[in-house]
Design a protein around this motif. Sequence first.
Motif, PDB file in Angstrom:
ATOM      1  N   ARG A  90      -6.603   5.901   0.297  1.00 12.71           N
ATOM      2  CA  ARG A  90      -6.418   4.655   0.551  1.00 12.71           C
ATOM      3  C   ARG A  90      -4.904   4.303   0.889  1.00 12.71           C
ATOM      4  NH1 ARG A  90     -11.077   4.609   2.652  1.00 12.71           N
ATOM      5  NH2 ARG A  90     -12.591   4.259   0.939  1.00 12.71           N
ATOM      6  N   LEU A 114      -7.965   1.231   4.051  1.00 17.71           N
ATOM      7  CA  LEU A 114      -7.422   0.460   2.574  1.00 17.71           C
ATOM      8  C   LEU A 114      -8.755  -0.153   2.143  1.00 17.71           C
ATOM      9  CD1 LEU A 114      -4.374  -1.665   3.751  1.00 17.71           C
ATOM     10  CD2 LEU A 114      -4.517   0.623   2.080  1.00 17.71           C
ATOM     11  N   ALA A 157       0.856  -1.049  -0.070  1.00 17.50           N
ATOM     12  CA  ALA A 157      -0.048   0.148   0.116  1.00 17.50           C
ATOM     13  C   ALA A 157       0.930   1.342  -0.140  1.00 17.50           C
ATOM     14  CB  ALA A 157      -1.058  -0.033   1.243  1.00 17.50           C
TER      15      ALA A 157
END
Length: 211
Positions: A105, A183, A93
Amino acid sequence: MDELDEILGAERKEPTTFHPVNERSHDAWFPGNEAASLVIQVGHIWEDLLALIELRANAADEYSKRLLLKYGIIEVRSLIEVFDRLQSIVMKANTFDPRERQGWREITAEEKEKAKELFKAYSEAKKGTSQKVIDIRNTIGAHRGCLDWQQVMVFWDSVTPDLINPLLATIPPAFDFVKELDLFEWNRVPREGSIEVIGGMLRPEYFEVTE
């Protein structure tokens, strides 16, 4: 204004999350990206495992107990596959940069470091479990591909709680932490012609005044 009055006056139900068996209503939040689908799937597999454990606890004979545990081990194999994919998404991420004051996110460097620590414990436990779980599934589980009866007996003897307990102990701490990260996309269609989405986190840094 009639439609707005209807919306405002509607009975507000407790928010629920989609479940393929128990919750399919318009009030449920459905996953909107892969991360959300995976976190839901982990929860569903865990629910199945708990159900098998309860059935095993109430089983009357040793054969039934071992049979139910074998199917629990097969579920653990599914859990590993899904949890590994979730781990990959978390660790890849984007990292939130306070200087940019924007993002979507993302997770902070501190969150990524904590996730890394929790996933390390999971990965270490998986090393001693994963291959044996695969072998049990392929030999006496879903596939039953082995005709070496000596080996079959060895794998049946391996069907014990000690095989999976160390791994299972590492998953709740990691899962409880990961599911709170920014996320996951969620959406629902509570009524015809409307859609609701859960947006990204509004971090305090977004509102800091710069000179």
